[in-house]
Design a protein around this motif. Structure first.
Motif, PDB file in Angstrom:
ATOM      1  N   SER A 106       7.529  -6.377   5.557  1.00  0.00           N
ATOM      2  CA  SER A 106       5.785  -6.332   5.816  1.00  0.00           C
ATOM      3  C   SER A 106       5.225  -7.752   6.921  1.00  0.00           C
ATOM      4  O   SER A 106       5.631  -8.804   6.368  1.00  0.00           O
ATOM      5  CB  SER A 106       5.467  -6.003   4.473  1.00  0.00           C
ATOM      6  N   LYS A 158      -1.040  -5.477   3.641  1.00  0.00           N
ATOM      7  CA  LYS A 158      -0.452  -4.609   2.748  1.00  0.00           C
ATOM      8  C   LYS A 158       0.206  -3.126   3.599  1.00  0.00           C
ATOM      9  O   LYS A 158      -0.398  -2.726   4.054  1.00  0.00           O
ATOM     10  CB  LYS A 158      -2.057  -4.034   1.248  1.00  0.00           C
ATOM     11  N   LEU A 159       1.450  -2.880   3.622  1.00  0.00           N
ATOM     12  CA  LEU A 159       2.137  -1.935   4.442  1.00  0.00           C
ATOM     13  C   LEU A 159       2.134  -1.241   3.283  1.00  0.00           C
ATOM     14  O   LEU A 159       2.913  -1.386   2.356  1.00  0.00           O
ATOM     15  CB  LEU A 159       3.044  -2.482   4.996  1.00  0.00           C
ATOM     16  N   THR A 160       2.024   0.532   3.031  1.00  0.00           N
ATOM     17  CA  THR A 160       2.612   0.772   2.440  1.00  0.00           C
ATOM     18  C   THR A 160       3.420   2.365   3.155  1.00  0.00           C
ATOM     19  O   THR A 160       3.010   2.762   4.335  1.00  0.00           O
ATOM     20  CB  THR A 160       1.205   2.265   2.529  1.00  0.00           C
ATOM     21  N   ASN A 178       5.485   5.711   3.607  1.00  0.00           N
ATOM     22  CA  ASN A 178       5.410   6.705   3.480  1.00  0.00           C
ATOM     23  C   ASN A 178       6.790   7.092   3.378  1.00  0.00           C
ATOM     24  O   ASN A 178       7.145   9.141   3.056  1.00  0.00           O
ATOM     25  CB  ASN A 178       4.669   7.430   4.083  1.00  0.00           C
ATOM     26  N   ARG A 208       8.689   7.777  -2.413  1.00  0.00           N
ATOM     27  CA  ARG A 208       7.955   6.737  -1.317  1.00  0.00           C
ATOM     28  C   ARG A 208       6.232   7.975  -1.767  1.00  0.00           C
ATOM     29  O   ARG A 208       6.372   8.789  -2.282  1.00  0.00           O
ATOM     30  CB  ARG A 208       8.013   8.146  -0.305  1.00  0.00           C
ATOM     31  N   PRO A 209       5.428   7.084  -1.616  1.00  0.00           N
ATOM     32  CA  PRO A 209       5.084   6.256  -1.325  1.00  0.00           C
ATOM     33  C   PRO A 209       4.976   4.845  -2.090  1.00  0.00           C
ATOM     34  O   PRO A 209       5.493   4.491  -3.032  1.00  0.00           O
ATOM     35  CB  PRO A 209       3.366   5.654  -0.133  1.00  0.00           C
ATOM     36  N   TYR A 210       5.522   3.771  -0.992  1.00  0.00           N
ATOM     37  CA  TYR A 210       5.740   2.439  -1.570  1.00  0.00           C
ATOM     38  C   TYR A 210       4.943   1.114  -0.887  1.00  0.00           C
ATOM     39  O   TYR A 210       5.360   1.215   0.602  1.00  0.00           O
ATOM     40  CB  TYR A 210       7.506   2.207  -0.723  1.00  0.00           C
ATOM     41  N   SER A 211       4.747   0.598  -1.992  1.00  0.00           N
ATOM     42  CA  SER A 211       3.712  -0.717  -0.902  1.00  0.00           C
ATOM     43  C   SER A 211       4.418  -1.896  -1.019  1.00  0.00           C
ATOM     44  O   SER A 211       5.671  -2.161  -1.835  1.00  0.00           O
ATOM     45  CB  SER A 211       2.299  -0.605  -1.737  1.00  0.00           C
ATOM     46  N   PRO A 241       3.838  -5.887   0.002  1.00  0.00           N
ATOM     47  CA  PRO A 241       2.874  -7.155   0.342  1.00  0.00           C
ATOM     48  C   PRO A 241       3.847  -8.057   1.659  1.00  0.00           C
ATOM     49  O   PRO A 241       4.972  -7.811   1.915  1.00  0.00           O
ATOM     50  CB  PRO A 241       2.323  -7.757  -0.560  1.00  0.00           C
ATOM     51  N   THR A 278       4.035   4.739   8.334  1.00  0.00           N
ATOM     52  CA  THR A 278       2.890   3.802   7.528  1.00  0.00           C
ATOM     53  C   THR A 278       2.047   4.258   7.260  1.00  0.00           C
ATOM     54  O   THR A 278       0.999   5.026   8.333  1.00  0.00           O
ATOM     55  CB  THR A 278       3.374   2.717   7.342  1.00  0.00           C
ATOM     56  N   ASN A 279       0.730   3.600   6.403  1.00  0.00           N
ATOM     57  CA  ASN A 279      -0.799   3.477   6.695  1.00  0.00           C
ATOM     58  C   ASN A 279      -0.687   2.454   8.257  1.00  0.00           C
ATOM     59  O   ASN A 279      -2.433   2.809   7.743  1.00  0.00           O
ATOM     60  CB  ASN A 279      -1.269   2.699   5.224  1.00  0.00           C
TER      61      ASN A 279
END
Length: 120
Positions: free
Chosen positions: A49, A53-55, A57, A75-78, A80, A111-112
């Motif tokens: 990342s 904050k990267l999620t 999916n 998934r989803p996985y956060s 940092p 991703t988000n």
């Protein structure tokens, strides 16, 4: 006409700058190969990342044609900033000696921050 030229060039500069910022990935992506102690061999996709904050999916390699490892995160996985998550795709099973083709041509990460397609 000459007094409009600086305005036109300024607008063009703003458009190109906006386009370059919009196309920056919120992550760094590398790929490689990894061998497990069982003798199994995997292609790896490492996602680091570059935002707070990267999620993640979904991650698809070669449009789902590569064999996911059981150890890949749900998934989803956060993720940092500065942290890396590795996704593995089996190319050789050390237990039954089966080979699987997975030369990474395309990686799609949802991703988000948007959906991204990378061709390493």
């Amino acid at each position: 006409m000459k007094h409009y030229q600086p305005i036109f060039l300024g607008i063009v500069g703003i458009i190109f700058t906006s386009m370059s910022f919009a196309s920056q990935l919120p992550m760094k992506i590398t790929s490689g190969t990894q061998q497990h102690s069982s003798g199994s061999v995997y292609r790896t996709v490492n996602i680091t990342s570059t935002v707070d904050k990267l999620t993640i999916n979904d991650v698809k390699v070669n449009r789902g044609q590569c064999r996911d490892s059981i150890g890949n995160p749900a998934r989803p996985y956060s993720l940092p900033f500065g942290k890396t998550q590795t996704y593995r795709y089996m190319i050789y099973n050390g237990m039954n000696r089966a080979n699987y083709n997975c030369d990474i041509i395309e990686i799609v990460i949802k991703t988000n921050q948007g959906d991204w397609t990378v061709k390493p």
